[in-house]
Motif scaffolding. Structure first.
Motif, mmCIF file in Angstrom:
data_model
loop_
_atom_site.group_PDB
_atom_site.id
_atom_site.type_symbol
_atom_site.label_atom_id
_atom_site.label_comp_id
_atom_site.label_asym_id
_atom_site.label_seq_id
_atom_site.Cartn_x
_atom_site.Cartn_y
_atom_site.Cartn_z
ATOM 1 N N PHE A 225 0.843 -1.209 0.000
ATOM 2 C CA PHE A 225 0.000 0.000 0.000
ATOM 3 C C PHE A 225 0.874 1.254 0.000
ATOM 4 N N LEU A 226 1.948 1.226 0.806
ATOM 5 C CA LEU A 226 2.835 2.395 0.892
ATOM 6 C C LEU A 226 3.531 2.627 -0.451
ATOM 7 N N ALA A 227 3.907 1.543 -1.117
ATOM 8 C CA ALA A 227 4.558 1.680 -2.429
ATOM 9 C C ALA A 227 3.600 2.363 -3.401
ATOM 10 N N SER A 228 2.294 2.056 -3.258
ATOM 11 C CA SER A 228 1.322 2.686 -4.156
ATOM 12 C C SER A 228 1.215 4.184 -3.856
ATOM 13 N N LYS A 229 1.664 4.600 -2.686
ATOM 14 C CA LYS A 229 1.662 6.033 -2.334
ATOM 15 C C LYS A 229 3.053 6.637 -2.517
ATOM 16 N N LYS A 230 3.844 5.939 -3.321
ATOM 17 C CA LYS A 230 5.176 6.438 -3.742
ATOM 18 C C LYS A 230 6.218 6.495 -2.634
ATOM 19 N N TYR A 231 6.050 5.696 -1.590
ATOM 20 C CA TYR A 231 7.120 5.582 -0.603
ATOM 21 C C TYR A 231 8.282 4.830 -1.242
ATOM 22 N N GLN A 232 9.496 5.221 -0.888
ATOM 23 C CA GLN A 232 10.680 4.490 -1.348
ATOM 24 C C GLN A 232 11.052 3.516 -0.237
ATOM 25 N N LEU A 233 10.913 2.211 -0.505
ATOM 26 C CA LEU A 233 10.958 1.242 0.588
ATOM 27 C C LEU A 233 12.301 0.542 0.764
ATOM 28 N N ALA A 234 13.304 0.946 0.002
ATOM 29 C CA ALA A 234 14.649 0.329 0.064
ATOM 30 C C ALA A 234 14.516 -1.195 -0.020
ATOM 31 N N ASN A 235 15.020 -1.916 0.990
ATOM 32 C CA ASN A 235 15.007 -3.387 0.888
ATOM 33 C C ASN A 235 13.740 -4.041 1.417
ATOM 34 N N SER A 236 12.761 -3.253 1.819
ATOM 35 C CA SER A 236 11.554 -3.837 2.426
ATOM 36 C C SER A 236 10.818 -4.743 1.445
ATOM 37 N N PHE A 237 10.200 -5.796 2.001
ATOM 38 C CA PHE A 237 9.385 -6.677 1.165
ATOM 39 C C PHE A 237 8.128 -5.934 0.728
ATOM 40 N N TYR A 238 7.821 -5.994 -0.531
ATOM 41 C CA TYR A 238 6.486 -5.592 -0.989
ATOM 42 C C TYR A 238 6.229 -6.239 -2.343
ATOM 43 N N GLN A 239 4.964 -6.241 -2.778
ATOM 44 C CA GLN A 239 4.618 -6.920 -4.025
ATOM 45 C C GLN A 239 4.461 -5.879 -5.144
ATOM 46 N N LYS A 240 5.554 -5.749 -5.918
ATOM 47 C CA LYS A 240 5.585 -4.745 -6.990
ATOM 48 C C LYS A 240 4.405 -4.906 -7.953
ATOM 49 N N ASN A 241 4.087 -6.166 -8.253
ATOM 50 C CA ASN A 241 3.043 -6.418 -9.256
ATOM 51 C C ASN A 241 1.617 -6.284 -8.684
ATOM 52 N N LYS A 242 1.510 -5.873 -7.412
ATOM 53 C CA LYS A 242 0.168 -5.747 -6.821
ATOM 54 C C LYS A 242 -0.151 -4.304 -6.427
ATOM 55 N N ILE A 243 0.664 -3.383 -6.910
ATOM 56 C CA ILE A 243 0.435 -1.983 -6.526
ATOM 57 C C ILE A 243 -0.937 -1.500 -6.998
ATOM 58 N N LYS A 244 -1.341 -1.929 -8.189
ATOM 59 C CA LYS A 244 -2.661 -1.541 -8.717
ATOM 60 C C LYS A 244 -3.772 -2.085 -7.814
ATOM 61 N N VAL A 245 -3.539 -3.314 -7.310
ATOM 62 C CA VAL A 245 -4.537 -3.926 -6.414
ATOM 63 C C VAL A 245 -4.664 -3.081 -5.148
ATOM 64 N N ALA A 246 -3.513 -2.652 -4.624
ATOM 65 C CA ALA A 246 -3.526 -1.814 -3.414
ATOM 66 C C ALA A 246 -4.314 -0.530 -3.683
ATOM 67 N N GLU A 247 -4.076 0.064 -4.849
ATOM 68 C CA GLU A 247 -4.794 1.306 -5.189
ATOM 69 C C GLU A 247 -6.295 1.049 -5.244
ATOM 70 N N LYS A 248 -6.647 -0.102 -5.832
ATOM 71 C CA LYS A 248 -8.070 -0.457 -5.970
ATOM 72 C C LYS A 248 -8.716 -0.609 -4.581
ATOM 73 N N ILE A 249 -7.983 -1.251 -3.679
ATOM 74 C CA ILE A 249 -8.537 -1.458 -2.331
ATOM 75 C C ILE A 249 -8.722 -0.120 -1.614
ATOM 76 N N ILE A 250 -7.717 0.745 -1.751
ATOM 77 C CA ILE A 250 -7.827 2.058 -1.080
ATOM 78 C C ILE A 250 -9.067 2.796 -1.607
ATOM 79 N N SER A 251 -9.265 2.776 -2.948
ATOM 80 C CA SER A 251 -10.419 3.541 -3.439
ATOM 81 C C SER A 251 -11.738 2.846 -3.076
ATOM 82 N N LEU A 252 -11.730 1.533 -3.015
ATOM 83 C CA LEU A 252 -12.943 0.817 -2.585
ATOM 84 C C LEU A 252 -13.337 1.217 -1.158
ATOM 85 N N ILE A 253 -12.335 1.283 -0.285
ATOM 86 C CA ILE A 253 -12.602 1.654 1.115
ATOM 87 C C ILE A 253 -13.121 3.097 1.179
#
Ligand code: 3PG
Length: 398
Positions: A225-253
């Protein structure tokens, strides 16, 4: 909706096929949390006290092939033997004719534990031949695997067609407690969701969005979710290919006029270990070589404030990497805030293997929550579908 329970039938001197959920966390072949095993002991002891013999079956993890030694139930057989102070015979789960003959000739009071039932190709496909083979070993089927009852698998669901089938004591307890919970949902409802992958939580958020006021997001999940808000996460785990999904969830909420809270500060470190140096940071740019491993102190406070004002609170998935000491604070404080909320009259529910383990790692007593469920996915699906999950529906009294 009432279940056919083992208590409603005089089950004596029978051969019982008992499905449990011994899907417990293991580290170097050692069980790190045995809650699920202990929770099925009342059913096992009850059936043994009535001179029945037991063929116990369970899955462990999600094996890719049957030679996955890391996912063998052998250490669990040893643990069960220790807890019961009775011999537990460990047997492969292939169910060839030899094994079936041996099981059919089980003696009264004997206990067999079959190897990981998912080593069997047919299990997850609800294969009819496997269901029939399992059924051919026993007189009666008992399901005590609440945590697996959302799965339409042979040893949970398919087998019911071929044997008189009953709910064990743990399954019945979960059924009763969660039904009570459903009847008590008062607003504001707060849902704390942690864990790592967004994929497993999309349906969950979609189906709870109408009934939840606040979603508090933590764990690796929050990073996407943070990556979808343009945070730079360095080595943190996140799912690059799911950023659109995160955006969709935020707008759904937001469309549903509900709140989503993401952490705004973090506990970061260069590596995961019990002795690593950590920093609390609130930057949008995580320094190079660092990863986020827990929510920070400010976010923890904010989450706890929201919990304090809520009347119904559900917690699924730790918000930090609780396996390591420096990253337990967020999860620990949330659990403690939930206990306080319970005291003040809120209804609180926690569930899922990782959350149960986190409770232990954070040294928090399981007392003081409305209910602790052994199920993760099963608990959530149960709430979502008002109890109508496959392994339970087939045990409903007609
Ligand atoms: C769980 O841990 O939630 C249950 O054991 C179910 O496991 P599964 O998600 O691999 O079916």
């Amino acid at each position: 909706m009432k279940l056919n329970s083992i208590l409603n039938k005089n089950i004596k001197q029978k051969k019982i096929l008992l499905r449990v959920d011994f899907n417990v966390p293991l580290k170097n072949n050692k069980i790190t949390d045995d809650t699920k095993i202990k929770e099925s002991l009342p059913t096992i002891k009850y059936l043994l006290n009535n001179q029945n013999s037991l063929i116990i079956t369970s899955h462990l993890g999600r094996p890719k092939n049957k030679n996955d030694k890391q996912l063998s139930l052998k250490p669990i057989a040893k643990k069960l033997q220790k807890l019961l102070k009775k011999k537990v015979i460990f047997l492969n789960s292939e169910l060839n004719q030899n094994t079936i003959n041996r099981l059919q000739n089980i003696k009264s009071g004997e206990i067999y534990l079959l190897e990981n039932i998912r080593f069997n190709n047919g299990e997850e496909k609800n294969n009819i031949t496997l269901s029939k083979k399992l059924a051919s070993t026993a007189d009666i089927f008992v399901n005590d695997a609440f945590a697996s009852s959302h799965r339409k698998h042979s040893s949970v669901y398919g087998v019911v067609k071929y044997l008189p089938s009953y709910a064990g004591l743990l399954l019945q307890k979960e059924f009763d407690q969660l039904n009570k919970f459903i009847g008590k949902i008062k607003e504001p409802v707060t849902f704390i969701i942690g864990g790592s992958k967004i994929d497993t939580k999309i349906n969950l958020i979609e189906s709870f969005v109408k009934r939840t006021n606040n979603f508090l997001i933590g764990g690796g999940l929050a990073n996407t979710f943070l990556a979808s808000k343009k945070y730079q996460l360095a080595n943190s785990f996140y799912q690059k290919n799911k950023i659109k999904v995160a955006e969709k969830i935020i707008s759904l909420i937001h469309q549903n006029r509900k709140n989503i809270y993401l952490p705004e500060d973090f506990v970061i470190a260069k590596k995961l270990s019990d002795f690593t140096l950590t920093k609390n940071t609130n930057t949008k740019n995580i320094p190079n070589n660092y990863s986020i491993y827990d929510i920070g102190t400010k976010s923890t406070k904010e989450f706890c404030q929201i919990i304090k004002k809520s009347k119904t609170i559900i917690f699924n998935g730790p918000v930090g990497v609780t396996e390591f000491k420096p990253f337990r604070n967020g999860t620990k404080k949330i659990l403690l805030a939930m206990k306080k909320a319970t005291k003040s009259g809120a209804t609180t529910l926690i569930g899922g293997g990782d959350t149960l383990e986190a409770l232990k790692l954070c040294k928090i007593s399981p007392k003081g929550f409305t209910h602790i469920s052994t199920g993760g996915g099963a608990m959530l699906e149960f709430l979502e579908k008002n109890g109508k999950i496959p392994g339970i529906e087939v045990l409903v009294k007609k």
